[in-house]
Design an enzyme around this catalytic site. Structure first.
Site, PDB file in Angstrom:
ATOM      1  N   SER A 252       0.837  -1.190   0.000  1.00 31.99           N
ATOM      2  CA  SER A 252       0.000   0.000   0.000  1.00 31.99           C
ATOM      3  C   SER A 252       0.875   1.244   0.000  1.00 31.99           C
ATOM      4  O   SER A 252       2.077   1.158   0.199  1.00 31.99           O
ATOM      5  CB  SER A 252      -0.890   0.006   1.238  1.00 31.99           C
ATOM      6  OG  SER A 252      -0.089   0.244   2.375  1.00 31.99           O
ATOM      7  N   LYS A 253       0.254   2.367  -0.219  1.00 33.51           N
ATOM      8  CA  LYS A 253       0.965   3.650  -0.260  1.00 33.51           C
ATOM      9  C   LYS A 253       1.773   3.855   1.016  1.00 33.51           C
ATOM     10  O   LYS A 253       2.906   4.287   0.988  1.00 33.51           O
ATOM     11  CB  LYS A 253      -0.035   4.805  -0.400  1.00 33.51           C
ATOM     12  CG  LYS A 253      -0.408   5.079  -1.835  1.00 33.51           C
ATOM     13  CD  LYS A 253       0.197   6.391  -2.338  1.00 33.51           C
ATOM     14  CE  LYS A 253       0.499   6.343  -3.822  1.00 33.51           C
ATOM     15  NZ  LYS A 253      -0.625   5.933  -4.644  1.00 33.51           N
ATOM     16  N   ARG A 254       1.146   3.517   2.137  1.00 32.31           N
ATOM     17  CA  ARG A 254       1.765   3.775   3.418  1.00 32.31           C
ATOM     18  C   ARG A 254       3.040   2.951   3.629  1.00 32.31           C
ATOM     19  O   ARG A 254       3.984   3.394   4.231  1.00 32.31           O
ATOM     20  CB  ARG A 254       0.762   3.473   4.538  1.00 32.31           C
ATOM     21  CG  ARG A 254       0.709   4.510   5.634  1.00 32.31           C
ATOM     22  CD  ARG A 254      -0.476   4.234   6.534  1.00 32.31           C
ATOM     23  NE  ARG A 254      -0.410   2.886   7.099  1.00 32.31           N
ATOM     24  CZ  ARG A 254       0.317   2.567   8.161  1.00 32.31           C
ATOM     25  NH1 ARG A 254       1.025   3.487   8.754  1.00 32.31           N
ATOM     26  NH2 ARG A 254       0.340   1.339   8.618  1.00 32.31           N
ATOM     27  N   THR A 258       5.508   4.397  -1.825  1.00 34.28           N
ATOM     28  CA  THR A 258       5.753   5.825  -1.953  1.00 34.28           C
ATOM     29  C   THR A 258       6.917   6.097  -2.893  1.00 34.28           C
ATOM     30  O   THR A 258       7.595   5.194  -3.336  1.00 34.28           O
ATOM     31  CB  THR A 258       6.081   6.430  -0.584  1.00 34.28           C
ATOM     32  OG1 THR A 258       7.031   5.569   0.035  1.00 34.28           O
ATOM     33  CG2 THR A 258       4.856   6.533   0.292  1.00 34.28           C
TER      34      THR A 258
END
Ligand SMILES: [Zn+2]
Length: 483
Positions: A252-254, A258
């Site tokens: 995920s992005k978290r 990123t």
């Protein structure tokens, strides 16, 4: 002679360079370098609405920071340029024209509504979602008279054909053309779509091996059909495993998806991230985890890449980054830490104190995991720390105990007239403590000096901190206790 190794990545500048793309870039780069070949960076910016120059720059900057240098790219140029798809429209048009003229591609005149109605019917009948277009045999000259209405260019997929290719990582993969149907290759003669443009670019740029993410497997049969129709030679294929979070869900992005530049800003070293990413789906076949760029270039092989998902474990990255921080000379580490120190310590404090920055950084070097931690870790050397009185308490000490403890420390430190060395002050303190609980003396002292639960030992700190500053901090602590 064998074909020279030429590999590429082709990111879209519709978002920043994230770990997935950077890992693909790294594997392509290592493979090229191992065989003395070329690593090519091509920008897929045909989606003019979503493409953004700022993301293109992010891709260039991220790769440059990681040390994944392209041999041919929009910035560097090269024999097979241009390296931006938006600058290659003429080339695509030429090949589209050829496919249309040969009858290998055709204009589909179905409207979007007709296509989605067909899709719904197919879904209801539980049939494969393949569009076999009734315009596929309309002569080109007839179709061209009707181009006022909505249309796309589709490839005329052969019925009942097995499309087979050998993936270097996954072995033989087979696809049924009945499940593919007449797929679209361009919105119009000068608006090519992904699968078509990729095939043209790879052929024109003489790409020998396509190394890319697993999510592209389903594109491969379409691309192979186009290659056959255009008489292109097929490259080798290697589809890399997905990158998963520690809970095995998609990243995920978290947790890692990123931008690479975010890792830079957080204080990861490029050589650590390089090493870490090389182990996302590959390993050297033994227990080693710290591998230099040179070792990776020599040892990398596509055959050793795993099929199953690669786990992105941020705690492993932190550990690895710490290992690379330890390898730095203190001088280099000071330079790397400065921008982070400047963020939280005023320049007049940072540069005008008599504290030696090098000594302070060297003190933290064995523990530091990320450069961004440095400011918070050493701030107390530059200013009186804020902390709660209760932090001074070791176990069940009373306020009187704490005051007495601080006074003992004060007395010992006062004995030192000027320079304090770690060994000497440690000796004096241990003499005072004797067989007693060390914490009773050292805990309140360490908190008085640093205001922290965890820090280097008070002896290490006292060697660096000015004697008078240390005494002043003990006085402040004593006041806190009586207050
Ligand atoms: Zn159609």
């Amino acid at each position: 002679m064998e074909k020279p190794v030429r590999v590429r990545i082709a990111p879209s500048p519709t978002g920043p360079l994230h770990i997935g793309t950077a890992r693909t870039a790294l594997f392509n780069y290592l493979f090229a370098k191992k065989f003395g070949g070329h690593f090519i960076l091509r920008i897929e910016d045909t989606d003019l609405e979503r493409s953004d120059k700022k993301y293109e720059k992010d891709i260039f900057d991220g790769l440059a920071w990681l040390g994944i240098d392209a041999d041919e790219s929009p910035e560097k140029g090269g024999k097979y340029g241009p390296y931006r798809q938006s600058e290659r429209i003429g080339t695509y048009k030429k090949y589209l024209g050829k496919l249309l003229a040969d009858g290998a591609a055709f204009y589909c005149l179905h409207s979007e509504q007709e296509l989605s109605a067909e899709k719904e019917t197919l879904m209801a009948e539980k049939k494969p979602l393949a569009h076999w277009c009734e315009f596929r045999d309309v002569p080109l000259a007839d179709a061209e008279t009707k181009l006022g209405q909505s249309h796309v260019i589709r490839f005329k997929t052969p019925h009942n054909q097995k499309i087979v290719f050998k993936d270097i990582i996954r072995g033989e993969l087979s696809f049924d053309s009945e499940l593919i149907g007449d797929f679209s290759i361009a919105k119009d003669i000068d608006v090519p779509l992904y699968n078509f443009a990729v095939v043209i670019d790879d052929a024109e740029m003489k790409i020998s091996h396509v190394i890319r993410g697993e999510e592209h497997i389903s594109n491969t049969p379409k691309q192979l059909l186009l290659m056959v129709a255009l008489g292109f030679e097929k490259p080798g294929y290697a589809h890399l495993p997905l990158i998963l979070g520690t809970d095995r869900s998609k990243l995920s992005k978290r947790r890692g998806a990123t931008s690479v530049i975010d890792y830079k800003n957080e204080g990861y070293l490029p050589e650590a991230l390089f090493n870490f990413m090389a182990l996302l789906g590959w390993n050297p076949g033994d227990e080693r985890e710290i591998l230099s760029k040179e070792e990776l270039k020599n040892e990398f092989s596509l055959e050793k890449i795993q099929k199953s998902g690669a786990i992105f474990d941020i705690t492993k990255l932190d550990w690895m980054n710490g290992e690379y921080i330890r390898k730095k000379s203190t001088e280099d580490l000071v330079a790397l830490c400065l921008p982070y120190l400047e963020k939280i310590i005023a320049p007049e404090l940072l540069h005008a104190t008599s504290y030696k920055l090098q000594t302070i950084i060297a003190l933290e070097q064995p523990r530091l995991k990320k450069l961004s931690e440095i400011g918070e870790r050493v701030e107390y050397f530059f200013k009186q720390p804020e902390y709660d009185k209760e932090l001074l308490r070791w176990k069940k000490m009373s306020d009187t105990d704490i005051s007495a403890s601080l006074e003992k420390s004060e007395k010992i430190i006062t004995q030192f007239k000027s320079t304090i060395t770690k060994t000497e002050i440690e000796k004096e303190f241990l003499k005072e403590i004797g067989d007693g609980d060390k914490g009773i003396i050292l805990w309140p002292l360490r908190v008085a000096l640093t205001g922290k639960k965890a820090s280097p030992s008070p002896f290490e700190i006292l060697e660096i901190m000015e004697r008078d500053v240390a005494l002043e901090r003990i006085a402040i602590a004593k006041k806190k206790i009586v207050a």
